[in-house]
Design an enzyme around this catalytic site. Sequence first.
Site, PDB file in Angstrom:
ATOM      1  N   GLU A   1      12.691 -23.550  25.697  1.00  0.00           N
ATOM      2  CA  GLU A   1      12.790 -22.443  24.835  1.00  0.00           C
ATOM      3  C   GLU A   1      12.764 -21.191  25.499  1.00  0.00           C
ATOM      4  O   GLU A   1      11.847 -21.227  26.526  1.00  0.00           O
ATOM      5  CB  GLU A   1      11.444 -22.294  23.771  1.00  0.00           C
ATOM      6  CG  GLU A   1      11.661 -21.296  22.930  1.00  0.00           C
ATOM      7  CD  GLU A   1      10.927 -21.474  21.279  1.00  0.00           C
ATOM      8  OE1 GLU A   1      10.330 -22.523  21.237  1.00  0.00           O
ATOM      9  OE2 GLU A   1      10.565 -20.445  20.734  1.00  0.00           O
ATOM     10  N   ARG A   2      13.631 -20.434  25.421  1.00  0.00           N
ATOM     11  CA  ARG A   2      13.531 -19.105  26.374  1.00  0.00           C
ATOM     12  C   ARG A   2      13.875 -19.360  27.837  1.00  0.00           C
ATOM     13  O   ARG A   2      13.176 -18.780  28.775  1.00  0.00           O
ATOM     14  CB  ARG A   2      12.633 -17.994  26.311  1.00  0.00           C
ATOM     15  CG  ARG A   2      12.317 -17.995  24.695  1.00  0.00           C
ATOM     16  CD  ARG A   2      13.357 -17.187  24.101  1.00  0.00           C
ATOM     17  NE  ARG A   2      13.214 -16.882  22.676  1.00  0.00           N
ATOM     18  CZ  ARG A   2      14.077 -16.699  21.651  1.00  0.00           C
ATOM     19  NH1 ARG A   2      15.179 -16.423  22.196  1.00  0.00           N
ATOM     20  NH2 ARG A   2      14.046 -16.243  20.495  1.00  0.00           N
TER      21      ARG A   2
ATOM     22  N   ASP B   1       5.791  -8.115  22.252  1.00  0.00           N
ATOM     23  CA  ASP B   1       6.087  -9.320  22.866  1.00  0.00           C
ATOM     24  C   ASP B   1       7.173  -9.134  24.122  1.00  0.00           C
ATOM     25  O   ASP B   1       8.183  -9.394  23.948  1.00  0.00           O
ATOM     26  CB  ASP B   1       7.304  -9.981  21.699  1.00  0.00           C
ATOM     27  CG  ASP B   1       7.598 -11.347  22.033  1.00  0.00           C
ATOM     28  OD1 ASP B   1       6.985 -12.046  22.915  1.00  0.00           O
ATOM     29  OD2 ASP B   1       8.396 -12.056  21.284  1.00  0.00           O
TER      30      ASP B   1
ATOM     31  N   LYS C   1      -1.008 -11.683  25.020  1.00  0.00           N
ATOM     32  CA  LYS C   1       0.043 -11.198  25.625  1.00  0.00           C
ATOM     33  C   LYS C   1      -0.257  -9.782  26.242  1.00  0.00           C
ATOM     34  O   LYS C   1      -0.875  -9.079  25.545  1.00  0.00           O
ATOM     35  CB  LYS C   1       1.399 -11.116  24.477  1.00  0.00           C
ATOM     36  CG  LYS C   1       2.010 -12.638  24.301  1.00  0.00           C
ATOM     37  CD  LYS C   1       3.231 -12.531  23.495  1.00  0.00           C
ATOM     38  CE  LYS C   1       3.718 -13.980  23.333  1.00  0.00           C
ATOM     39  NZ  LYS C   1       5.017 -14.004  22.838  1.00  0.00           N
TER      40      LYS C   1
ATOM     41  N   ARG D   1       3.282  -4.097  13.307  1.00  0.00           N
ATOM     42  CA  ARG D   1       3.070  -5.272  14.084  1.00  0.00           C
ATOM     43  C   ARG D   1       2.239  -5.224  15.096  1.00  0.00           C
ATOM     44  O   ARG D   1       1.275  -6.046  15.168  1.00  0.00           O
ATOM     45  CB  ARG D   1       4.445  -5.998  14.292  1.00  0.00           C
ATOM     46  CG  ARG D   1       4.390  -7.348  15.385  1.00  0.00           C
ATOM     47  CD  ARG D   1       5.737  -7.786  15.368  1.00  0.00           C
ATOM     48  NE  ARG D   1       5.620  -8.797  16.520  1.00  0.00           N
ATOM     49  CZ  ARG D   1       6.570  -9.314  16.878  1.00  0.00           C
ATOM     50  NH1 ARG D   1       7.824  -9.436  16.358  1.00  0.00           N
ATOM     51  NH2 ARG D   1       6.510 -10.200  18.055  1.00  0.00           N
TER      52      ARG D   1
ATOM     53  N   GLU E   1       4.075 -17.713  13.897  1.00  0.00           N
ATOM     54  CA  GLU E   1       5.457 -18.053  13.803  1.00  0.00           C
ATOM     55  C   GLU E   1       5.839 -19.322  13.186  1.00  0.00           C
ATOM     56  O   GLU E   1       6.494 -20.282  13.756  1.00  0.00           O
ATOM     57  CB  GLU E   1       6.311 -17.840  15.285  1.00  0.00           C
ATOM     58  CG  GLU E   1       6.409 -16.275  15.696  1.00  0.00           C
ATOM     59  CD  GLU E   1       7.088 -16.282  17.227  1.00  0.00           C
ATOM     60  OE1 GLU E   1       7.458 -17.095  17.802  1.00  0.00           O
ATOM     61  OE2 GLU E   1       7.600 -14.951  17.207  1.00  0.00           O
TER      62      GLU E   1
ATOM     63  N   GLU F   1      13.019 -13.358  29.134  1.00  0.00           N
ATOM     64  CA  GLU F   1      13.663 -13.391  27.780  1.00  0.00           C
ATOM     65  C   GLU F   1      14.172 -12.162  27.244  1.00  0.00           C
ATOM     66  O   GLU F   1      15.240 -11.934  26.632  1.00  0.00           O
ATOM     67  CB  GLU F   1      12.579 -13.605  26.624  1.00  0.00           C
ATOM     68  CG  GLU F   1      13.006 -13.484  25.328  1.00  0.00           C
ATOM     69  CD  GLU F   1      12.062 -14.289  24.361  1.00  0.00           C
ATOM     70  OE1 GLU F   1      10.890 -14.692  24.498  1.00  0.00           O
ATOM     71  OE2 GLU F   1      12.135 -14.014  22.888  1.00  0.00           O
TER      72      GLU F   1
HETATM   73  O1  GCW Z   1       8.616 -13.992  20.735  1.00  0.00           O
HETATM   74  C1  GCW Z   1       8.814 -15.142  20.820  1.00  0.00           C
HETATM   75  C2  GCW Z   1       9.791 -15.926  21.592  1.00  0.00           C
HETATM   76  C3  GCW Z   1       9.635 -17.497  21.115  1.00  0.00           C
HETATM   77  C4  GCW Z   1       8.193 -17.879  21.648  1.00  0.00           C
HETATM   78  C5  GCW Z   1       7.141 -16.971  20.934  1.00  0.00           C
HETATM   79  C6  GCW Z   1       5.654 -17.239  21.559  1.00  0.00           C
HETATM   80  C7  GCW Z   1       7.545 -20.011  22.215  1.00  0.00           C
HETATM   81  O2  GCW Z   1      11.013 -15.373  21.140  1.00  0.00           O
HETATM   82  O3  GCW Z   1      10.542 -18.220  21.739  1.00  0.00           O
HETATM   83  O4  GCW Z   1       7.902 -19.177  21.232  1.00  0.00           O
HETATM   84  O5  GCW Z   1       7.388 -15.497  21.485  1.00  0.00           O
HETATM   85  O6  GCW Z   1       5.286 -16.418  22.638  1.00  0.00           O
HETATM   86  O7  GCW Z   1       5.075 -18.193  21.015  1.00  0.00           O
END
Ligand code: GCW
Length: 606
Positions: free
Chosen positions: A108-109, A312, A307, A283, A233, A340
């Site tokens: 993923e990414r 993001d 994060k 958000r 998510e 990403e």
């Molecule tokens: O914004 C998102 C990414 C997802 C990622 C998520 C996360 C692993 O687009 O691909 O999923 O962040 O950090 O959990």
Amino acid sequence: MNLWLNRLVPSVPADLTGPADLARYELNNAGIRAEFNENSAMGDAWRVEPRLDGSFLLTGGQTGLLYASYRLITGLVCGEEFLGSLSSAPKYALRMINCWDNMDGSIERGYAGRSLFFRDGRISYDPDRMRTLGRAMASAGLNVLCVNNVNVHDPAQRLLEDFLPGLAALADLFRPFGVRLMLSIDFSQPMRHGVSSADPLDPAVRAWWKETAARVYAAIPDLAGFLVKADSEGRPGPFSYGRNHADGANMLAEALKPFGGYVVWRCFVYNCRQDWRDTRTDRPKAAWDHYACLDGTFAGNVILQVKHGPFDFQVREPLSPLLLGMKHTNLAMEIQLAQEYTGHQIDLYTMIPMWKELFDELPADSIMSIAAVSNLGDDENYTGHPLAAVNLYTYGLMAWDPETDAKEAVTRWIRLTYRFAPEQEQTLAGLLLSSRRIYEKYTAPLGIGWMVTPHSHYGPNPSGYEYDLWGTYHKADRNAVGIDRTHAGTGYLDQYPESFRTKYGDPAVCPDLFLLFFHRLPYSFRMKDGRTLIQRIYDDHFEGLEETRDLARELAAIPFPEPDATVIRARMKLQLYNAGEWCDVINTFFHRLSGVPDDRGRIIYD
Ligand code: GCW
């Protein structure tokens, strides 16, 4: 092909017994004479004393001796003279790499090929490449590797079960490098085993996790712990049972505690099904709203992984207020080496200048660990773009010591990786250090972010996320752009301490590069240098494209060896195209909306 040290000495033997053994091997190989004074109480910390006969006395725990050896070797390769004694201890306990690798082999990414650890639903790796990676990590000071994606898809949900022997073998490979494995787990895991819920307060659920932890640690006694993405998510989590995240994390912490494991619990929790018409939900406020009220309620072996910014991993975000406001909770800051939103390891984007800015804002001791989403894959060069490896290496140096000088770190990586004349090294270091700012200029302006192509996140699409459900809006109209996040607006800024509110609260004072993160402003707004906001947007984009052209020209003059030279040339061509697209699309977007011409009469397409 290989990563830094491995370019000098391609591999290390397979029969190493532990970090001190590896350290001895490495020093011998490098022709460095050393005596070890092992002191296990020192752990990762070390001391190096040069002796009159040209040898060194190294003191430290097993891993400390290894880090000291790599410090000596890399220093000598870089031409350092070790005349006086040196000592060092890492600032952060867990210096983690989080791989978002799926068991089907996809990442993923991921922008550097397929997984290094998984293929076709099973564990599959090349042991030599594992040792290369272990060595790269150890020589940069990194000590935890989470191998599977935080989005735990089947069959990764069975990693704790059917795949334990394979994971144990993988852990054995990384152990001499002082690298401990970590696993991402699925919060609803017990329900796959006949337990009727995953409620963290249900005794049957707690018992299941305790048994599971015992089984996992019997196979991998030094597992660093579990990484958890819950209620985020679409992932399952404690909210389904009316419980909070302290209930969820503490339940797992209790199971891991007897074995010394950590629960690394991610704070990326927000409403990902927002209605764009809803102007009340903002958000960036989400992480604070969920977690700040829980400060002080997490177990001692829980680490909240936050994060670095409230959105993001955009090119520019302010430091997450959560990293400033949880004084009684273990925190880790999460950064993303995978590019990403920052060019997919096609566009050049060296991150250390960004990290320096984050650390400048972060009070000492507010975090105890650090994590980075991996930029690795099975491409021959591991990082897709050969120059993206600088991010992995310098991340390690920063994770060890956030006061690391950016230019020195980048230069060190260049010296370990290539053989260039000093002026070429200097030029390359300068290009790498300027790459983030250039990328920032040609993409979304002044902290607004999110003008990327939805889903792929490469290339411009200024309205792509505007009417979507992800909560990432800029609301550009014919007069103004941005969201007011001050007290008078969404109130996001209220989550910060006073000094931040003063810095960002007033558009006349707010640093330009954050202007549209915090404020909604008319295109006629006067910037500090007298330019209008709209003119600044045009200027940045034209300059960003021009600077990309300069970057391409200067990079082309550096004599990279093959195969790097070919890959770098090809990616630069793509970057030039991308920068051109961004420049034109963003300028046209704002010109069409505002109707304001560029005061220098450059071409904007209508
Ligand atoms: O914004 C998102 C990414 C997802 C990622 C998520 C996360 C692993 O687009 O691909 O999923 O962040 O950090 O959990």
